[in-house]
Enzyme design. Structure first.
Site, mmCIF file in Angstrom:
data_model
loop_
_atom_site.group_PDB
_atom_site.id
_atom_site.type_symbol
_atom_site.label_atom_id
_atom_site.label_comp_id
_atom_site.label_asym_id
_atom_site.label_seq_id
_atom_site.Cartn_x
_atom_site.Cartn_y
_atom_site.Cartn_z
ATOM 1 N N CYS A 100 -8.187 4.853 1.795
ATOM 2 C CA CYS A 100 -8.930 3.895 1.261
ATOM 3 C C CYS A 100 -10.130 3.667 2.181
ATOM 4 O O CYS A 100 -11.013 4.366 2.123
ATOM 5 C CB CYS A 100 -8.240 2.734 0.807
ATOM 6 S SG CYS A 100 -8.887 1.577 -0.452
ATOM 7 N N HIS A 191 -3.645 4.632 -2.523
ATOM 8 C CA HIS A 191 -2.869 4.313 -1.517
ATOM 9 C C HIS A 191 -1.344 4.971 -1.467
ATOM 10 O O HIS A 191 -0.662 4.410 -2.233
ATOM 11 C CB HIS A 191 -2.612 2.703 -1.492
ATOM 12 C CG HIS A 191 -3.746 2.147 -1.025
ATOM 13 N ND1 HIS A 191 -3.962 1.473 0.356
ATOM 14 C CD2 HIS A 191 -4.715 1.482 -1.821
ATOM 15 C CE1 HIS A 191 -5.277 0.618 0.437
ATOM 16 N NE2 HIS A 191 -5.714 0.835 -0.821
ATOM 17 N N GLU A 193 0.644 4.857 0.474
ATOM 18 C CA GLU A 193 1.951 4.088 0.995
ATOM 19 C C GLU A 193 2.541 2.787 0.323
ATOM 20 O O GLU A 193 3.427 2.298 0.436
ATOM 21 C CB GLU A 193 1.313 3.486 2.597
ATOM 22 C CG GLU A 193 0.460 2.348 2.497
ATOM 23 C CD GLU A 193 -0.982 2.511 2.127
ATOM 24 O OE1 GLU A 193 -1.843 1.538 2.166
ATOM 25 O OE2 GLU A 193 -1.400 3.728 1.680
#
Length: 246
Positions: A100, A191, A193
């Protein structure tokens, strides 16, 4: 330990109370996706001015730059310092995974242009598609399907890629969802994660702060109905790039 792999995470965001209480901080969120047994991971909260010493950079096998609520095109002292550090790591040909904000910082450092997203901000689960040439870009894409679900949360985008960059994936809203530069920069706008709980907490928090309207929040949560991010595929892709794990 002789031969122990070492990695560093540059945290460009503060931990929310939810992330601290649930996961112990974003450092642990990233480690749950990327870390393997026997590795050493360090975290540097660059947004608070924490940076590694130049003399220690060569001891790391790879680096990760997190997302941030800040603009990658801003000129805050810590952002300029991070840009300088990325330039040094580029010269050293160290592997960097940009997520990002990190994706946008690498674009900026290499001469590209970053700014407000032309089609507006996005929050929720999105689907990105590998470009036709992606199969020729890196071995880390071997076995990865042509389209992937990923959680997205950003209001900026890569407007112009550096000359040396190659687009890996795009979407119906953004031209550059992933790109690479050489074999040492790999950048993802989304993202990998994040999970459902983190996304929903972010939605509720920004709604409570008045940054988004209820309709936007409802639509963001609706993107997760009956589906979710392709986390295992993202884990494979990111680890393969960062560590050469085929």
């Amino acid at each position: 330990m002789v031969g122990q792999k070492r990695y560093a995470l540059f945290l460009a965001t503060q931990d929310s109370e939810f992330v601290k209480s649930t996961y112990g901080g974003y450092f642990n969120v990233f480690k749950s996706l990327l870390a393997d047994e026997g590795e050493h991971w360090d975290a540097f909260r660059v947004i608070a001015g924490e940076f590694p010493d130049d003399k220690d950079l060569d001891s790391y096998d790879g680096f990760v730059i997190s997302g941030s609520s800040q603009d990658a095109f801003a000129d805050d002292d810590w952002i300029l310092r991070l840009c300088s550090l990325v330039g040094k790591l580029d010269q050293m040909k160290k592997k960097i995974l940009g997520i990002c904000f990190g994706h946008q910082i690498i674009c900026r450092v290499k001469g590209g242009k970053v700014g407000r997203a032309r089609n507006g901000p996005v929050l929720g689960l999105g689907r990105i598609t590998l470009v036709d040439e992606a199969a020729k870009i890196g071995e880390y894409l071997d076995g990865i399907p042509t389209s992937l679900n990923i959680i997205k949360c950003h209001q900026d985008e890569v407007l112009e890629l550096p000359e040396s960059a190659k687009v890996i994936a795009s979407s119906d809203k953004y031209d550059v969802e992933m790109f690479s530069i050489g074999d040492h920069f790999f950048c993802i706008q989304g993202h990998p994660e994040y999970n459902r709980e983190i996304l929903f907490e972010i939605i509720d928090r920004v709604l409570g702060l008045g940054y988004i309207k209820q309709e936007f929040a409802d639509a963001a949560k609706a993107t997760m109905e009956g589906t979710g991010p392709d986390r295992k595929l993202w884990e494979k892709l990111c680890k393969t790039f960062l560590k050469g794990q085929l």
